[in-house]
Design an enzyme around this catalytic site. Sequence first.
Site, mmCIF file in Angstrom:
data_model
loop_
_atom_site.group_PDB
_atom_site.id
_atom_site.type_symbol
_atom_site.label_atom_id
_atom_site.label_comp_id
_atom_site.label_asym_id
_atom_site.label_seq_id
_atom_site.Cartn_x
_atom_site.Cartn_y
_atom_site.Cartn_z
ATOM 1 N N HIS A 139 -4.663 -3.005 13.852
ATOM 2 C CA HIS A 139 -5.064 -3.112 12.445
ATOM 3 C C HIS A 139 -6.215 -2.119 12.238
ATOM 4 O O HIS A 139 -7.332 -2.494 11.884
ATOM 5 C CB HIS A 139 -5.446 -4.551 12.113
ATOM 6 N N ARG A 166 -2.230 -15.342 11.503
ATOM 7 C CA ARG A 166 -2.025 -13.928 11.803
ATOM 8 C C ARG A 166 -3.389 -13.278 12.007
ATOM 9 O O ARG A 166 -4.232 -13.295 11.106
ATOM 10 C CB ARG A 166 -1.271 -13.239 10.659
ATOM 11 N N ASN A 173 3.309 -6.368 3.235
ATOM 12 C CA ASN A 173 2.084 -6.771 2.534
ATOM 13 C C ASN A 173 2.255 -6.396 1.075
ATOM 14 O O ASN A 173 2.616 -5.250 0.761
ATOM 15 C CB ASN A 173 0.863 -6.023 3.090
ATOM 16 N N GLU A 230 0.965 -10.401 4.156
ATOM 17 C CA GLU A 230 -0.299 -10.471 3.430
ATOM 18 C C GLU A 230 -0.021 -10.537 1.943
ATOM 19 O O GLU A 230 0.884 -9.849 1.447
ATOM 20 C CB GLU A 230 -1.185 -9.225 3.655
ATOM 21 N N TYR A 252 0.284 -6.652 -2.768
ATOM 22 C CA TYR A 252 -0.871 -7.019 -3.577
ATOM 23 C C TYR A 252 -0.686 -6.722 -5.060
ATOM 24 O O TYR A 252 -1.107 -7.492 -5.902
ATOM 25 C CB TYR A 252 -2.134 -6.286 -3.088
ATOM 26 N N GLU A 301 0.215 -1.701 8.183
ATOM 27 C CA GLU A 301 0.067 -0.699 7.134
ATOM 28 C C GLU A 301 -0.167 0.719 7.659
ATOM 29 O O GLU A 301 -1.275 1.265 7.529
ATOM 30 C CB GLU A 301 -1.079 -1.087 6.185
HETATM 31 C C1 GBH Z 1 -4.697 -4.678 3.158
HETATM 32 O O1 GBH Z 1 -4.747 -3.404 2.590
HETATM 33 C C2 GBH Z 1 -5.245 -4.662 4.569
HETATM 34 O O2 GBH Z 1 -4.228 -4.902 5.517
HETATM 35 C C3 GBH Z 1 -6.382 -5.595 4.775
HETATM 36 O O3 GBH Z 1 -7.055 -5.236 5.928
HETATM 37 C C4 GBH Z 1 -7.262 -5.598 3.559
HETATM 38 O O4 GBH Z 1 -8.408 -6.357 3.750
HETATM 39 C C5 GBH Z 1 -6.478 -6.164 2.415
HETATM 40 O O5 GBH Z 1 -5.233 -5.569 2.282
HETATM 41 C C6 GBH Z 1 -7.183 -6.101 1.079
HETATM 42 O O6 GBH Z 1 -7.438 -4.802 0.716
HETATM 43 O O7 GBH Z 1 -10.396 2.830 -1.749
HETATM 44 O O8 GBH Z 1 -9.603 2.881 -4.000
HETATM 45 O O9 GBH Z 1 -8.762 4.462 -2.388
HETATM 46 C C7 GBH Z 1 -4.229 -3.376 1.281
HETATM 47 C C8 GBH Z 1 -4.111 -2.004 0.787
HETATM 48 C C9 GBH Z 1 -5.369 -0.059 1.035
HETATM 49 C C10 GBH Z 1 -5.703 -1.455 -0.856
HETATM 50 C C11 GBH Z 1 -6.604 0.706 0.712
HETATM 51 C C12 GBH Z 1 -6.961 -0.709 -1.180
HETATM 52 C C13 GBH Z 1 -8.096 1.384 -0.975
HETATM 53 C C14 GBH Z 1 -7.953 2.042 -2.299
HETATM 54 N N1 GBH Z 1 -5.409 -1.413 0.548
HETATM 55 N N2 GBH Z 1 -6.867 0.658 -0.716
HETATM 56 S S1 GBH Z 1 -9.277 3.143 -2.621
#
Ligand code: GBH
Length: 490
Positions: free
Chosen positions: A142, A97, A328, A395, A330, A187
């Site tokens: 993206h 991807r 996605n 993801e 996490y 996202e």
């Molecule tokens: C994804 O975002 C993205 O699709 C990818 O590009 C990225 O590399 C990956 O996950 C890992 O982060 O700055 O403290 O306000 C996941 C969601 C959104 C989580 C933005 C972190 C920032 C929080 N991300 N968030 S903050």
Amino acid sequence: MTISSLGLFVISVLIAEGQGTPKRFPDDFKFGVATSSYQIEGGWNDDGKSESIWDRYVHENPGRIYNKSNADIACDSYHKSDEDVEMIKTLGVDYYRFSLSWPRILPYGTTDYVNQKGVEYYRNLIKNLKKNNIEPMVTLFHWDLPQTLQDRGGFLNEKIVEWFRDYARLCFQLFGDDVKTWITFNEPKQTCMMGYGLAIFPPRVSGHGILEYKCTYYLLKAHAESWHVYNEEFRQRQKGRISIVVDFSWWEPMVANNTMFIAAAESGIQFMSGIYANAIYLGDWPEIVKQRVNERSRKEGKTVSRLPAFTEEEIARIRGTYDFFGVNFYTSVLAVPNPIPLPSGILNDRGCLSFQSPKWEGAGSIWLKVTPWGLKKLLKYLKETYNNPEIIITENGYSDTGELEDDKRISYIKQHLEVILEAREEFGVNVTAYTAWSLMDNFEWIIGYRDRFGLYHVDFTDPERKRTIKKSALYYRDVIKSRCVDGKCE
Ligand code: GBH
């Protein structure tokens, strides 16, 4: 049911039960690995590529990125895509991807001028993947919007619907013979809430509970129009599929069995994620979002709601514009009701706060706590909320500071794979694929190169951007080969 089909049915039930151990993935379950254009490519102004909003942002505000880093070179994948493919091949994944850089293909944003060098880059990459039996899964957007379209209002100009639709059509024409899985937006929350609401990501507009919704309204229309283009003009011949990717955290009520906390969690998940999924999978905004924003707008003395209303026609046009559910995942949060009336803004409109328990295991990124149980609950929730769609995890990954012996990443992936199997078995959730984020360490947006998500290490001090395999890559390779979470099945 004929006698023979009954026989087959009985046999398959016996086989399914005989397997006993839920630790094995079926043969048709697919594994992949992901990246995105801005995070890996570099070559930010090579061969006619124009600026994206991220290029502009990091160049104008170096101090806002950890260590004043930028992605001008990043992993240098613009010059190293053969090596990327070798690395992907080593993992043995079914698919890769990645995303297309809109300003690399269309430097002016619109289709009147196509940058052939940019097209060639992706054409080579795709051919190379196919040659090695790796399916491309392509994200159209993206986050790296052409700056030239931002200068015309970006996602606040209704024209974004046409701009994106025409860009999507061009990509289907250019690459659709080889690409069978398309993703429109990755996202949308990061574009609309972070970009036009909280002003954390470019274009850093403060939306005050107005512009983040306006952005979402146009983005959903842009998604739907490109789905229709694919459906009407390409599907029959190209036989692929196309959807959107929404990021979900799991929202757990901080106090179990308490209706106020349960309602807070539901509001949280709807405002943070459902708002981007509901119109597509069910139709219209989520009920709670409409109710809360409309009522709060009235109380603020506004004559129209801050939330744009979809017409019946728009609802019908957007509903059903998906071929699978891309998600996605996490981490998870704990929801707490927030009854204090605060000024307009999406985080206040949702009427709840989120916390993470200090007891949860952490990772390299402050926001990332290891909560595989949250994925299990989320998968059940998605099945029940969105009419049992086919789910692709687009993801999932773990950050650290870049160690090669990354046992914690292995444990993270393993635990998440385990709950995927459990959710399939126990709840009948139709998850068909898993994508590890990320192929290699890369530019992690505002945190720069600090948080490392890669299965491969990248040395960003080396002009060659040397890549080194991590222990987790070997683990993932074994999982894919053996189809077992511990990398070996008897
Ligand atoms: C994804 O975002 C993205 O699709 C990818 O590009 C990225 O590399 C990956 O996950 C890992 O982060 O700055 O403290 O306000 C996941 C969601 C959104 C989580 C933005 C972190 C920032 C929080 N991300 N968030 S903050």
